[in-house]
Every structure is written in structure tokens, then in C-alpha cells.
Enzyme design. Structure first.
Site, mmCIF file in Angstrom:
data_model
loop_
_atom_site.group_PDB
_atom_site.id
_atom_site.type_symbol
_atom_site.label_atom_id
_atom_site.label_comp_id
_atom_site.label_asym_id
_atom_site.label_seq_id
_atom_site.Cartn_x
_atom_site.Cartn_y
_atom_site.Cartn_z
ATOM 1 N N ARG A 179 7.264 -6.954 -24.261
ATOM 2 C CA ARG A 179 6.495 -8.075 -24.826
ATOM 3 C C ARG A 179 5.948 -8.996 -23.735
ATOM 4 O O ARG A 179 6.659 -9.285 -22.775
ATOM 5 C CB ARG A 179 7.389 -8.916 -25.747
ATOM 6 C CG ARG A 179 7.980 -8.125 -26.878
ATOM 7 C CD ARG A 179 8.249 -9.027 -28.060
ATOM 8 N NE ARG A 179 9.016 -8.291 -29.061
ATOM 9 C CZ ARG A 179 10.327 -8.380 -29.193
ATOM 10 N NH1 ARG A 179 11.022 -9.185 -28.409
ATOM 11 N NH2 ARG A 179 10.938 -7.672 -30.111
ATOM 12 N N ARG A 258 25.582 13.475 -27.104
ATOM 13 C CA ARG A 258 26.235 12.495 -26.274
ATOM 14 C C ARG A 258 27.333 11.858 -27.118
ATOM 15 O O ARG A 258 27.161 11.654 -28.314
ATOM 16 C CB ARG A 258 25.208 11.436 -25.895
ATOM 17 C CG ARG A 258 25.313 10.917 -24.521
ATOM 18 C CD ARG A 258 23.998 10.312 -24.073
ATOM 19 N NE ARG A 258 23.320 9.475 -25.050
ATOM 20 C CZ ARG A 258 23.663 8.233 -25.374
ATOM 21 N NH1 ARG A 258 24.716 7.664 -24.846
ATOM 22 N NH2 ARG A 258 22.944 7.538 -26.227
ATOM 23 N N GLU A 313 31.698 -0.007 -23.398
ATOM 24 C CA GLU A 313 31.181 1.268 -23.909
ATOM 25 C C GLU A 313 30.800 2.181 -22.746
ATOM 26 O O GLU A 313 30.048 1.776 -21.865
ATOM 27 C CB GLU A 313 29.957 0.963 -24.787
ATOM 28 C CG GLU A 313 29.347 2.186 -25.432
ATOM 29 C CD GLU A 313 28.179 1.822 -26.352
ATOM 30 O OE1 GLU A 313 28.302 0.881 -27.163
ATOM 31 O OE2 GLU A 313 27.131 2.466 -26.225
ATOM 32 N N TYR A 361 17.672 11.231 -34.139
ATOM 33 C CA TYR A 361 18.110 9.847 -34.094
ATOM 34 C C TYR A 361 17.694 9.151 -35.387
ATOM 35 O O TYR A 361 16.517 9.093 -35.719
ATOM 36 C CB TYR A 361 17.502 9.118 -32.887
ATOM 37 C CG TYR A 361 18.046 7.729 -32.817
ATOM 38 C CD1 TYR A 361 19.240 7.472 -32.153
ATOM 39 C CD2 TYR A 361 17.418 6.675 -33.475
ATOM 40 C CE1 TYR A 361 19.788 6.204 -32.151
ATOM 41 C CE2 TYR A 361 17.966 5.411 -33.480
ATOM 42 C CZ TYR A 361 19.139 5.184 -32.807
ATOM 43 O OH TYR A 361 19.684 3.932 -32.803
ATOM 44 N N ASP A 363 18.395 5.455 -37.442
ATOM 45 C CA ASP A 363 19.077 4.188 -37.673
ATOM 46 C C ASP A 363 19.549 4.161 -39.124
ATOM 47 O O ASP A 363 19.117 4.981 -39.937
ATOM 48 C CB ASP A 363 18.108 3.025 -37.417
ATOM 49 C CG ASP A 363 18.138 2.585 -35.960
ATOM 50 O OD1 ASP A 363 19.208 2.690 -35.328
ATOM 51 O OD2 ASP A 363 17.086 2.124 -35.473
HETATM 52 P P1 FAD Z 1 27.189 9.504 -40.145
HETATM 53 O O1 FAD Z 1 27.352 8.055 -40.288
HETATM 54 O O2 FAD Z 1 27.513 10.140 -38.831
HETATM 55 O O3 FAD Z 1 28.067 10.215 -41.293
HETATM 56 C C1 FAD Z 1 28.346 11.596 -41.324
HETATM 57 C C2 FAD Z 1 29.721 11.769 -41.939
HETATM 58 O O4 FAD Z 1 29.980 13.162 -42.134
HETATM 59 C C3 FAD Z 1 30.849 11.251 -41.036
HETATM 60 O O5 FAD Z 1 31.649 10.342 -41.743
HETATM 61 C C4 FAD Z 1 31.619 12.513 -40.662
HETATM 62 O O6 FAD Z 1 33.012 12.285 -40.487
HETATM 63 C C5 FAD Z 1 31.337 13.406 -41.855
HETATM 64 N N1 FAD Z 1 31.518 14.829 -41.562
HETATM 65 C C6 FAD Z 1 31.037 15.507 -40.493
HETATM 66 N N2 FAD Z 1 31.437 16.796 -40.551
HETATM 67 C C7 FAD Z 1 32.182 16.928 -41.688
HETATM 68 C C8 FAD Z 1 32.886 18.012 -42.267
HETATM 69 N N3 FAD Z 1 32.916 19.218 -41.704
HETATM 70 N N4 FAD Z 1 33.548 17.800 -43.438
HETATM 71 C C9 FAD Z 1 33.555 16.560 -44.027
HETATM 72 N N5 FAD Z 1 32.902 15.493 -43.494
HETATM 73 C C10 FAD Z 1 32.226 15.675 -42.334
HETATM 74 N N6 FAD Z 1 22.000 2.311 -36.893
HETATM 75 C C11 FAD Z 1 21.356 1.124 -37.011
HETATM 76 O O7 FAD Z 1 20.569 0.951 -37.939
HETATM 77 N N7 FAD Z 1 21.586 0.093 -36.136
HETATM 78 C C12 FAD Z 1 22.461 0.212 -35.100
HETATM 79 O O8 FAD Z 1 22.645 -0.743 -34.341
HETATM 80 C C13 FAD Z 1 23.141 1.455 -34.941
HETATM 81 N N8 FAD Z 1 23.987 1.615 -33.919
HETATM 82 C C14 FAD Z 1 24.627 2.800 -33.779
HETATM 83 C C15 FAD Z 1 25.499 2.933 -32.715
HETATM 84 C C16 FAD Z 1 26.178 4.124 -32.526
HETATM 85 C C17 FAD Z 1 27.127 4.252 -31.378
HETATM 86 C C18 FAD Z 1 25.956 5.211 -33.417
HETATM 87 C C19 FAD Z 1 26.658 6.517 -33.201
HETATM 88 C C20 FAD Z 1 25.088 5.075 -34.488
HETATM 89 C C21 FAD Z 1 24.411 3.872 -34.687
HETATM 90 N N9 FAD Z 1 23.543 3.698 -35.761
HETATM 91 C C22 FAD Z 1 22.891 2.501 -35.886
HETATM 92 C C23 FAD Z 1 23.308 4.753 -36.811
HETATM 93 C C24 FAD Z 1 24.345 4.726 -37.942
HETATM 94 O O9 FAD Z 1 25.556 5.198 -37.473
HETATM 95 C C25 FAD Z 1 23.971 5.463 -39.261
HETATM 96 O O10 FAD Z 1 24.986 5.327 -40.216
HETATM 97 C C26 FAD Z 1 23.783 6.944 -39.103
HETATM 98 O O11 FAD Z 1 22.747 7.159 -38.229
HETATM 99 C C27 FAD Z 1 23.366 7.606 -40.406
HETATM 100 O O12 FAD Z 1 24.404 7.971 -41.191
HETATM 101 P P2 FAD Z 1 24.649 9.497 -41.569
HETATM 102 O O13 FAD Z 1 25.208 9.493 -42.922
HETATM 103 O O14 FAD Z 1 23.473 10.338 -41.297
HETATM 104 O O15 FAD Z 1 25.731 9.989 -40.478
HETATM 105 N N1 UDP Z 2 17.513 1.365 -22.121
HETATM 106 C C1 UDP Z 2 17.605 1.075 -20.789
HETATM 107 N N2 UDP Z 2 18.148 -0.125 -20.389
HETATM 108 C C2 UDP Z 2 18.640 -1.025 -21.276
HETATM 109 C C3 UDP Z 2 18.540 -0.719 -22.654
HETATM 110 C C4 UDP Z 2 17.987 0.489 -23.055
HETATM 111 O O1 UDP Z 2 17.215 1.883 -19.962
HETATM 112 O O2 UDP Z 2 19.148 -2.073 -20.850
HETATM 113 C C5 UDP Z 2 16.907 2.669 -22.520
HETATM 114 C C6 UDP Z 2 17.940 3.787 -22.535
HETATM 115 O O3 UDP Z 2 17.336 4.988 -22.096
HETATM 116 C C7 UDP Z 2 18.306 3.866 -24.010
HETATM 117 C C8 UDP Z 2 16.984 3.537 -24.698
HETATM 118 O O4 UDP Z 2 16.374 2.583 -23.828
HETATM 119 O O5 UDP Z 2 18.777 5.132 -24.355
HETATM 120 C C9 UDP Z 2 17.139 2.979 -26.114
HETATM 121 O O6 UDP Z 2 17.915 1.792 -26.081
HETATM 122 P P1 UDP Z 2 18.793 1.299 -27.287
HETATM 123 O O7 UDP Z 2 19.393 -0.017 -26.952
HETATM 124 O O8 UDP Z 2 17.997 1.453 -28.527
HETATM 125 O O9 UDP Z 2 19.957 2.381 -27.258
HETATM 126 P P2 UDP Z 2 21.100 2.618 -28.328
HETATM 127 O O10 UDP Z 2 21.463 1.302 -28.930
HETATM 128 O O11 UDP Z 2 20.533 3.571 -29.285
HETATM 129 O O12 UDP Z 2 22.208 3.179 -27.517
#
Ligand code: FAD
Ligand code: UDP
Length: 384
Positions: A179, A258, A313, A361, A363
């Protein structure tokens, strides 16, 4: 066995949205979940000694511009007015993210106007064209120029992905806005906030319907439980939200993911870093960021003022047995994904959904939105 009308594998946002919609339409739904709680990666729980809500699988910030998803989410929870802001530490100095006029001026020790900052970045970014950039590195340099890229993106991305930025897709960095104002809101979406009573209360309300039965600690591939893959595929409609490659026993090769390691600590101070998330851009700090969970809920007056919970983390490649969190999406992965897509098309009666089931990916709002359309367009008619 009295079999359900629909089996949902996985209780994340995708699975629970499908289950809720199907139950509301009168179907009997069973949700099986490998873990001992619902909610997938959005699950949260209070840290026992402080009561501070910790997101067990990494900090989750809800944001969306999709009105349908926003209205749907608001049926199960109210949202706080939380607005996400992130800072980053580089060379012992704290800068605001996403890269904005404040970051640019602090970095170059200058007082650029929006127009002169644009000129400066355009000059520094001429190495690549953003429109045709192929990789994260090309896109990053094209957006912000080499010096800012090296300071804020290169080290952080290397720690986060352990894959050369030249091999990562440009789309990863497209999520990060740049921005030419001092606006440092992390997300551009119309709606943003955190669930007032926490994520788990929200997720549990979605599953709270007489037509929904949730079976925890139940793995789809465990043949000692009745609703396992071998027993049910072809017998009843299934929505599968677990890892795509695992479903097909890695037939087209493993897809790379990852994973994250979280190091949680309760500290005897009221405030550790003054902000919810501090990124660490440099390679000499082994973790990518520190979350301080009290700051996600400044409105919760009951949080103690002499203790705080922080989570460092760390990011690395997932081995077998690790939680798969983010698809890495290398060129090899993309080739394998095409092969898996063909296999999913031939797998009649099974809909693959969610972040793991489609290897993309997503959200939370995207998972909910995709589940609402999957229900509407693919499942509603076929299950009636
Ligand atoms: P998941 O939430 O992964 O659910 C899948 C489920 O299936 C899990 O509970 C798992 O245990 C189950 N499962 C897998 N295999 C089996 C099996 N064989 N038998 C029975 N159950 C099984 N989204 C945002 O909007 N904002 C954020 O800031 C954000 N931050 C994130 C940070 C991290 C570190 C991660 C990993 C994700 C983040 N997300 C974020 C995304 C968020 O987690 C969503 O809930 C997800 O992307 C979508 O949900 P899902 O149902 O597709 O998958
Ligand atoms: N990223 C970076 N520096 C930062 C924040 C993000 O290089 O300080 C890059 C990095 O490659 C990351 C991507 O931007 O994977 C997306 O960032 P985001 O914060 O959305 O990552 P997430 O929350 O999904 O881990």
C-alpha cells in the site's frame, strides 16, 4: 447398522458447513473426525492457568468480503471489532506490515509522498514484470523491488517454506497487499472480527443439530470402525475433507505439505510484545513469528494482567505423521495434483472438499463459501 444419509469425513469448516446444510434439509448426517475435538485447524481452547484463548493449530483471523458467507457465519456467532495488524522485526528494528508507506519511509529513512514512493518502487522493481511473474521471487521483486524483498520477504519465506522462492508459485505472495498509504490493516476485506465466545463455541454450534451425529477419535481409514473407507464408498454419499493423496494411498506420489511446530509459554508479565503477532524477517531468528494471544481479545476484561501466553511458530516440511498444514505446490506437486484430480472424478459418490481434500490454500471464509456452493450445486439434488 443404521447408516446415515450422508457421511462427512472431517469436522473443519468445510465438513461442518456441509453437515449443517444437509441436516437443515432433513438429511441424517454422520461426521467422523480423527481428532478428539471438532473444528479442524480453527479449533481453540483456553490455556488452563490463565483462561486466555489459544488457537491450537495457529492463529486464525476471520475476514471476508463475501456477504453470503458473512451472513452465514453470523448465524452461529457474533464477532468482535478486532482488526488484524502485524509488525515485523528486521535487523533489530520493528516495521509495520503489510509493506506500506510507513514501512517504505522507515526502511529508506525518507519522507516519500505516495507518488514519490511509487516512483521509487517502480524504479527498484523494474527487474521483473508483476503481470508475467512466474515465481514468488519474481512477483515479490516486481511488487516491492529488490531491497525491500531481501529485507522483509526473502528470509521469512525461506524460513516458512524451505523451498527456493524461485520455485514457489507467485500466488503465495499475491495474498500480501502493498500500500502507498499509512494504512496497515493486514486484510482488505469488508468484514473482519473474531468470534465473541471463541472459535470452538462457533464450531460446536454448527454441529449442534438433532440430525447430526459427530464421532470423534474416528479415522476414515481405520477398518475397525464401521464407517471406514472400504466399507462405505459406493454405499452412501460421502464428503471427504482429509488429505487427497492419503485417500488414494499415495498412488500418484505424495503431495508435499508444510507443517508448523508451536512452542507455547506462559510468561509472568502482563504484556510481552504489545501486539498480537510479531514476525521475524531475519534468518538468525529460527522461528517465523510470535503470537501473543491476549491481544486478540482486548475486550476480555477477565484476562489476568500479570501473565500472558505466547506461542513461537516454526515452519518445516511435513513428514509422514505430521499435521499437513499448507500445500507447498511445487511443479512436481502440481503434476501429481492433475493425476489425483482424474482419480477423484472416477471416484463416484465421493465429493472431495476443503483445504486438504483439494490441496489448495483456503482461508476459513473460502472453505465455508466453497462448502455452501458444493452443497447447493453438487449435493443437494443428488442426496434428495
Ligand atoms: P481442516 O480445518 O483442516 O479440517 C479437516 C478435518 O479433517 C480435520 O479436523 C482433520 O482432523 C480431519 N481429518 C483428516 N483426515 C481424516 C481422516 N482420515 N478421518 C477423519 N477425519 C480426518 N483461515 C483464515 O481464514 N484466517 C486465518 O488466519 C487462518 N490461519 C490459519 C493458520 C494455520 C496455521 C492454518 C493451518 C490454517 C489457517 N486458516 C486460516 C485456515 C483454516 O484452518 C480453515 O479452517 C481451513 O482452511 C478450512 O477448513 P477445512 O475443513 O477445509 O480443513
Ligand atoms: N511473507 C513474508 N514476510 C512476512 C509475511 C509474509 O515474506 O513478514 C510472505 C511469505 O512468503 C508468506 C506469504 O507472504 O508465505 C503469505 O503471508 P501470510 O501472512 O498470509 O502467511 P500465512 O499467515 O498464511 O502463514
Amino acid at each position: 447398522m443404521n447408516s446415515p444419509d450422508l457421511l462427512v469425513v472431517g469436522s473443519g469448516f468445510f465438513g461442518l458447513t456441509i453437515a449443517e446444510q444437509a441436516a437443515a434439509a432433513g438429511l441424517r448426517v454422520t461426521v467422523i473426525e480423527r481428532r478428539s475435538h471438532v473444528g479442524g485447524n480453527a479449533y481453540s481452547e483456553p490455556e488452563p492457568s490463565t483462561g486466555i484463548e489459544v488457537h491450537r493449530y495457529g492463529a486464525h483471523l476471520f475476514h471476508t468480503s463475501n456477504e453470503k458467507v458473512w451472513a452465514y457465519a453470523n448465524r452461529f456467532t457474533a464477532f468482535t471489532p478486532y482488526v488484524h495488524r502485524v509488525y515485523t522485526t528486521h535487523n533489530g528494528e520493528v516495521f509495520p506490515l503489510p509493506i506500506n508507506l510507513g514501512t517504505i519511509n522507515q526502511f529508506f529513512r525518507a519522507a516519500h509522498s505516495p507518488a514519490s514512493a511509487r516512483d521509487l518502487i517502480a524504479e527498484l522493481a523494474s527487474e521483473f514484470d508483476a503481470a508475467t511473474a512466474q515465481s514468488l521471487e519474481e512477483k515479490g521483486v516486481a511488487l516491492i523491488g529488490r531491497p525491500l524483498y531481501e529485507a522483509f520477504i526473502a528470509g521469512y519465506t525461506a524460513k516458512q517454506w524451505q523451498t527456493p522462492a524461485s520455485e514457489l508459485p507467485a500466488s503465495v505472495i499475491s495474498r500480501l497487499p502493498v500500500r502507498y498509504t499509512y494504512d496497515n490493516r493486514y486484510f482488505n476485506d469488508t468484514h473482519e472480527g473474531l468470534p465473541v465466545d471463541g472459535y470452538t463455541a462457533w464450531l460446536e454450534r454448527m454441529a449442534d443439530h438433532p440430525n447430526i451425529e459427530v464421532r470423534l477419535d474416528t479415522d476414515f481409514f481405520d477398518e475397525s470402525q464401521p464407517l471406514n473407507k472400504r466399507a462405505v464408498v459406493g454405499q452412501l454419499p460421502i464428503v471427504y475433507t482429509g488429505p487427497l493423496d492419503r485417500y488414494f494411498e499415495f498412488e500418484a506420489g505424495p503431495l508435499s505439505w508444510r507443517t508448523l511446530d508451536f512452542e507455547q509459554e506462559v510468561l509472568p508479565v502482563g504484556d510481552f510484545q504489545g501486539t498480537p503477532v510479531m514476525n521475524f524477517a531475519d534468518l538468525d531468528v529460527p522461528y517465523t513469528r510470535i503470537h501473543e494471544f491476549r491481544h486478540f481479545h482486548p475486550e476480555r476484561e477477565w484476562y489476568p494482567d500479570d501473565r500472558t501466553v505466547i506461542v513461537r511458530e516454526y515452519s518445516r516440511f511435513a513428514d509422514q505423521g505430521d499435521e499437513p498444514y499448507y500445500p507447498v505446490n511445487t511443479p512436481t506437486d502440481r503434476q501429481r495434483l492433475l493425476a489425483y484430480r482424474e482419480l477423484t472424478e472416477a471416484e463416484k459418490g465421493v465429493v472431495f472438499g476443503g483445504r486438504l481434500g483439494t490441496y489448495q490454500y483456503l482461508d476459513m471464509h473460502m472453505a465455508i463459501g466453497a462448502a455452501l456452493s458444493t452443497w447447493e450445486n453438487k449435493l443437494r439434488l443428488s442426496t434428495n
